[in-house]
Design an enzyme around this catalytic site. Sequence first.
Site, PDB file in Angstrom:
ATOM      1  N   TYR A  58       0.852  -1.201   0.000  1.00 34.95           N
ATOM      2  CA  TYR A  58       0.000   0.000   0.000  1.00 34.95           C
ATOM      3  C   TYR A  58       0.882   1.244   0.000  1.00 34.95           C
ATOM      4  CZ  TYR A  58      -5.010  -0.628   0.170  1.00 34.95           C
ATOM      5  OH  TYR A  58      -6.307  -0.840  -0.183  1.00 34.95           O
ATOM      6  N   GLU A  60      -0.458   4.883  -0.619  1.00 34.89           N
ATOM      7  CA  GLU A  60      -1.204   6.116  -0.911  1.00 34.89           C
ATOM      8  C   GLU A  60      -0.294   7.334  -0.809  1.00 34.89           C
ATOM      9  OE1 GLU A  60      -2.817   3.820   1.103  1.00 34.89           O
ATOM     10  OE2 GLU A  60      -5.006   4.112   0.916  1.00 34.89           O
ATOM     11  N   ASP A 207      -6.145  13.666 -25.496  1.00 30.95           N
ATOM     12  CA  ASP A 207      -6.328  12.283 -25.050  1.00 30.95           C
ATOM     13  C   ASP A 207      -5.590  11.393 -26.040  1.00 30.95           C
ATOM     14  OD1 ASP A 207      -7.151   9.719 -24.563  1.00 30.95           O
ATOM     15  OD2 ASP A 207      -9.238  10.242 -24.134  1.00 30.95           O
ATOM     16  N   THR A 238      -3.421   5.949 -22.203  1.00 34.10           N
ATOM     17  CA  THR A 238      -3.306   4.610 -21.631  1.00 34.10           C
ATOM     18  C   THR A 238      -1.920   4.070 -21.957  1.00 34.10           C
ATOM     19  OG1 THR A 238      -4.305   3.730 -23.640  1.00 34.10           O
ATOM     20  CG2 THR A 238      -5.754   3.987 -21.749  1.00 34.10           C
ATOM     21  N   LYS A 241      -1.928   0.346 -25.064  1.00 35.03           N
ATOM     22  CA  LYS A 241      -2.313   0.242 -26.482  1.00 35.03           C
ATOM     23  C   LYS A 241      -1.042   0.300 -27.332  1.00 35.03           C
ATOM     24  CE  LYS A 241      -7.019   2.002 -25.788  1.00 35.03           C
ATOM     25  NZ  LYS A 241      -7.220   2.876 -24.630  1.00 35.03           N
ATOM     26  N   ARG A 247      -1.785  -2.750 -18.561  1.00 33.99           N
ATOM     27  CA  ARG A 247      -3.047  -2.004 -18.542  1.00 33.99           C
ATOM     28  C   ARG A 247      -2.907  -0.874 -17.525  1.00 33.99           C
ATOM     29  NH1 ARG A 247      -6.192  -4.591 -21.727  1.00 33.99           N
ATOM     30  NH2 ARG A 247      -7.708  -2.944 -21.535  1.00 33.99           N
TER      31      ARG A 247
HETATM   32  N1  DSN Z   1     -11.576   0.456 -25.234  1.00 30.28           N
HETATM   33  C1  DSN Z   1     -10.865   1.529 -25.858  1.00 30.28           C
HETATM   34  C2  DSN Z   1     -10.800   1.342 -27.336  1.00 30.28           C
HETATM   35  O1  DSN Z   1     -10.966   0.230 -27.787  1.00 30.28           O
HETATM   36  O2  DSN Z   1     -10.568   2.298 -28.057  1.00 30.28           O
HETATM   37  C3  DSN Z   1     -11.440   2.820 -25.513  1.00 30.28           C
HETATM   38  O3  DSN Z   1     -11.649   2.889 -24.152  1.00 30.28           O
END
Ligand code: DSN
Length: 435
Positions: A58, A60, A207, A238, A241, A247
């Site tokens: 933990y 925080e 984004d 994120t 990707k 993740r």
């Molecule tokens: N799930 C993502 C995507 O496939 O673009 C977006 O959150």
Amino acid sequence: MAPSYNPLGQVKKGDPELYELIEREQDRQRTTLQLIASENFTSVAVMEATGSVLTNKYSEGYPKKRYYGGNVVVDEIEQLAIDRLKELFGAGFANVQPHAGANANAAAYLGLLEPGDTVLAMRLDQGGHLTHGSPVNFSGRLYNFVSYGLSENEDDLERIDLSQIASLAKQHHPKLIVVGATAYPRIIDIDPIREIADEIGAYVMFDAAHVAGLIAGGVYPNPLVGSKGRGCDLMTFTTHKTLRGPRGAAIVTNSAEIASKVDKAVFPGLQGGPLENAIAAKAVAFKEALDPSFRVYAKLVVENAKALADSLVAEGFRLVSGGTDTHLILCDLRTFDADLSGKEAQEVLDSAGITCNRNQIPFDPRSPFVTSGLRFGTPAMTTCGMGKQEMETVGSLIARALRERKDQGAIEAIRDEVAQLCSKFPPPLERRQEA
Ligand code: DSN
């Protein structure tokens, strides 16, 4: 081919039921084509860090400002992730704690906005994300989102409509303009949006959930910088990707004031204990993305997307905006077969071993659940080593499966061909030799 490396020995021993399910998923991943634009295969090192003892801690707070003891080592790990991320994007400040892209966007809004504030963002049915103001998402419920869309003019068809952004900005005076998308295949130029925002004194958030890896790999302009040295105010993204990490998500900015607001919004505003195992895995991924080989990977991702796009056009599909500059292709099925919906196409391709997702296309006459489009991406299969030649094969396999969709025998034959192709391009876990 049996997997050469099994990191799940204890699961196998103690929980055979779960083990069997994980094994089935591993089998699915290595025998079928992964063309979901938001997915990738992480390195084994990323998976090892994700599964490390750091999950036990933990912590925080932030490095050197924790609410629990025992964080000396964790502080160094999180600082390492922060420092690597700052280097990756040339950013002054980084927060590596968001558990997911939606959390990162929520933190940005919580830090910069008050409930009810006006935000300008991309329409969901033209490529925007749920967190860009969907009425069923917290964003649409807490803030006053106004949406911009794509152009319908022949000369810039299905490109982001900058004149619409400019006029909506003048009309609604948003406090924030959100740029970035989940289903838009073209590079977004931050410069004109920065200018529009400056005229009305708005923040700009980029984004970069989908394109963070392309930015890191130098094939997509860094929106934090822009071509005039000043781009967006903050960038959320994120890590799993195109960036090929675990993740999770992160936020970068060059403003000390925004960084402080974002830090407070992530913790204690939204999240409790950070997932330090995921943060360690992010540190691994950032190191990998700083390596020159990642630039080669990012270039191949885009080249493969162009090759797959060309192959789909040759098969009779129309592509939204006419093509792609990125890892992603949005395919309009109606020129190929007017009766074929995105839903049916996704299901047919699934049974042929080709994994992708249905997606609305701009001005789609069908509902979001049915759709007239498919979205494809090349990050995962590029990680496995596929190149242009394989992308041409994949394009023709997609077309064949959809053409012969009523013939179960033909679909099974395509599934076998797909498995044969995939066996030559195994994911990183399968390539690992030692136990
Ligand atoms: N799930 C993502 C995507 O496939 O673009 C977006 O959150």
